[in-house]
Design an enzyme around this catalytic site. Sequence first.
Site, PDB file in Angstrom:
ATOM      1  N   CYS A  93      92.336  44.983 -16.471  1.00 18.25           N
ATOM      2  CA  CYS A  93      91.822  46.062 -16.365  1.00 18.25           C
ATOM      3  C   CYS A  93      90.692  45.234 -14.815  1.00 18.25           C
ATOM      4  CB  CYS A  93      90.981  46.691 -17.244  1.00 18.25           C
ATOM      5  SG  CYS A  93      90.326  45.372 -18.565  1.00 18.25           S
ATOM      6  N   ASP A 233      89.028  54.937 -14.172  1.00 19.40           N
ATOM      7  CA  ASP A 233      89.471  54.353 -14.946  1.00 19.40           C
ATOM      8  C   ASP A 233      90.521  53.582 -14.597  1.00 19.40           C
ATOM      9  OD1 ASP A 233      89.670  53.086 -17.762  1.00 19.40           O
ATOM     10  OD2 ASP A 233      88.906  55.148 -18.841  1.00 19.40           O
ATOM     11  N   HIS A 235      92.528  52.467 -16.889  1.00 17.90           N
ATOM     12  CA  HIS A 235      93.030  52.173 -18.058  1.00 17.90           C
ATOM     13  C   HIS A 235      94.096  52.535 -18.395  1.00 17.90           C
ATOM     14  CE1 HIS A 235      89.545  49.960 -18.890  1.00 17.90           C
ATOM     15  NE2 HIS A 235      90.522  49.264 -19.871  1.00 17.90           N
TER      16      HIS A 235
END
Length: 352
Positions: A93, A233, A235
């Site tokens: 990430c 994001d 993720h």
Amino acid sequence: MSRGWEDQDTKWTQEEGDEVLSKYENQITIFADYLEEFPDTDELVWILGKQHLLKTEKSKLLSDISARLWFTYRRKFSPIGGTGPSSDAGWGCMLRCGQMMLAQALICRHLGRDWNWEKQKEQSKEYQRILQCFLDRKDCCYSIHQMAQMGVGEGKSIGEWFGPNTVAQVLKKLALFDEWNSLAVYVSMDNTVVIEDIKKMCRTLPLSAETAAESPPESLNASTQSDELIFLDPHTTQTFVDTEENGTVDDQTFHCLQPPQRMNILNLDPSVALGFFCKEEKDFDSWCSLVQKEILKENLRMFELVQKHPSHWPPFVPPAKPEVTTTGAEFIDSTEQLEEFDLEEDFEILSI
């Protein structure tokens, strides 16, 4: 109950209408949710240095956010190092955050901050070349492969989670092999940006002007509304995308068309890398003036800005490309080639 759509020229049956709606249902739903994410207020929203009036410029705001390159976990790419992981889910990430930060710098450098992206529209060669710098292949200069292997020189095993500092160091070193973009990447020590050192380093390279930031566990690739941060994001796990036969990349999964997420700034992780991109020396001078006026007046500030290199520090040595047997992005074929890079652990802010 049957239904149909009819105007003066056409008539649709229920089956035909349902077929069309099913094709576009996801896009319509997402766009509706997208709009509902933001309250109807007169507040200004800042996205990477550009302001939008939320009440009257919501569509421009959403377009600006979706234009940012969005890098997420990927799977089914070639194993890193030949025998390593073929997915970065769970550990990549922060590497993806670093890619987003650097990609924004490259967009500003080659296309300008006002450049925008439109879905399914043919993009420029410069845009395609920027995107290809970040594909999940070992021959792409800022790929997950290159970043993971360069991280070995920072004491990180392949497949191990990086912190912001490690990502900053890795990007600085990979940029030495990026002849097309000619970036001078400066990483400050002890949260102190030294003007003299940056100008010394950039004498033969153009500085390049926009800001970005990131923080685990989220990637802050956009800026603020009141006391909230808008972020992209990383993720989400997507399948590896490679270049097509015509040399272009299908970029649909590299732009976030889902509702942008928000978080309270007080929930921001204190382990942060800030990136600043200045295209010319005058942009850097303007940035220094702005920092002195707006940042340094605060009692609790994120970093310091000084004119001269502190006398108690070791001498500043501009980074130089090590001698290797190949050039460009293919230089890291094994971890043995990382031995010439020193470990640097006391750095916090990434400035480009």
